[in-house]
Design an enzyme around this catalytic site. Structure first.
Site, short mmCIF file in Angstrom:
data_model
loop_
_atom_site.label_atom_id
_atom_site.label_comp_id
_atom_site.label_asym_id
_atom_site.label_seq_id
_atom_site.Cartn_x
_atom_site.Cartn_y
_atom_site.Cartn_z
N ASN A 1 2.00 -1.35 -1.70
CA ASN A 1 0.53 -1.85 -1.70
C ASN A 1 0.60 -3.51 -1.51
O ASN A 1 1.47 -4.18 -1.92
CB ASN A 1 -0.18 -1.43 -2.72
CG ASN A 1 0.48 -1.61 -4.38
OD1 ASN A 1 1.55 -1.81 -4.45
ND2 ASN A 1 -0.49 -1.75 -4.95
N GLU B 1 -2.19 -6.13 -1.74
CA GLU B 1 -3.75 -6.34 -2.21
C GLU B 1 -4.10 -7.55 -1.66
O GLU B 1 -3.34 -8.48 -0.91
CB GLU B 1 -3.74 -6.45 -3.83
CG GLU B 1 -3.50 -5.09 -4.53
CD GLU B 1 -3.77 -5.09 -5.89
OE1 GLU B 1 -3.78 -6.11 -6.49
OE2 GLU B 1 -3.76 -4.08 -6.84
N CYS C 1 -2.48 0.21 1.42
CA CYS C 1 -1.56 1.10 0.24
C CYS C 1 -0.39 1.27 1.07
O CYS C 1 -0.06 0.75 2.14
CB CYS C 1 -2.28 2.59 0.59
SG CYS C 1 -3.91 2.74 0.02
N GLU D 1 1.58 3.90 1.41
CA GLU D 1 1.80 4.97 2.24
C GLU D 1 1.45 4.35 3.76
O GLU D 1 2.09 4.46 4.77
CB GLU D 1 1.04 5.99 2.06
CG GLU D 1 1.12 6.80 0.67
CD GLU D 1 0.32 6.26 -0.33
OE1 GLU D 1 0.01 4.85 -0.25
OE2 GLU D 1 0.06 7.18 -1.17
N CYS E 1 -4.31 8.41 -1.64
CA CYS E 1 -5.54 8.37 -1.51
C CYS E 1 -6.17 9.05 -0.46
O CYS E 1 -5.44 9.45 0.46
CB CYS E 1 -6.05 6.85 -1.67
SG CYS E 1 -5.97 6.22 -0.09
N CYS F 1 -5.00 7.70 2.79
CA CYS F 1 -3.74 8.03 3.22
C CYS F 1 -3.33 9.46 3.29
O CYS F 1 -2.31 9.74 4.21
CB CYS F 1 -2.93 7.26 2.07
SG CYS F 1 -2.61 5.50 2.15
ZN LIG Z 1 -3.95 4.95 0.38
#
Ligand SMILES: [Zn+2]
Length: 135
Positions: free
Chosen positions: A46, A48, A57, A59, A90, A93
């Protein structure tokens, strides 16, 4: 490659990504690693951003790396983090994985210290999904 061997290799790759995650705001590192149809591994973490919605993310990054390196199909994807709850992908993803998976694709959820917690097929996480064949 045997499943245990696949999980071990993906865990190593995803753990390296986890360690490099850029998560200064949440402190919630996530790593991911994909095994593609050519047995190549692609990882991601990830990333940010101070403008929160601009973050991405693990993934998502791993899928991008797979595409850059000519992978087409996610055979296995392993997601690793540190939480008392399962760190499942999520919603966005799950849809990203959907684009590049097939019915046999497995999604493995791991804890950075405890190892493999559970494996899923995508249809368990994204039922009646919309994909390329729907267009
Ligand atoms: Zn995600």
């Amino acid at each position: 490659m045997k499943l245990n061997n696949i999980i071990n290799k993906l865990t190593i790759s995803a753990s390296q990504a986890y360690e490099n995650a850029y998560a200064p705001y949440s402190g919630f590192n996530v790593g991911a690693a994909i095994l593609d149809e050519n047995d190549n591994i692609h990882n991601g973490c990830n990333v940010e951003n101070a403008a929160y919605p601009s973050g991405s993310c693990a993934e998502e990054q791993a899928i991008g790396n797979m595409i850059v390196n000519s992978g087409k199909i996610i055979k296995h994807i392993l997601v690793i983090g540190k939480s008392d709850e399962l760190i499942t992908p999520c919603g966005a993803c799950r849809q990203r994985i959907r684009e590049f998976c097939d019915a046999s694709t497995l999604i493995h959820i791991c804890h950075i210290e405890k190892g493999l917690q559970r494996s899923f097929h995508l249809d368990e996480l994204l039922a009646y999904s919309f994909g390329p064949e729907n267009l």
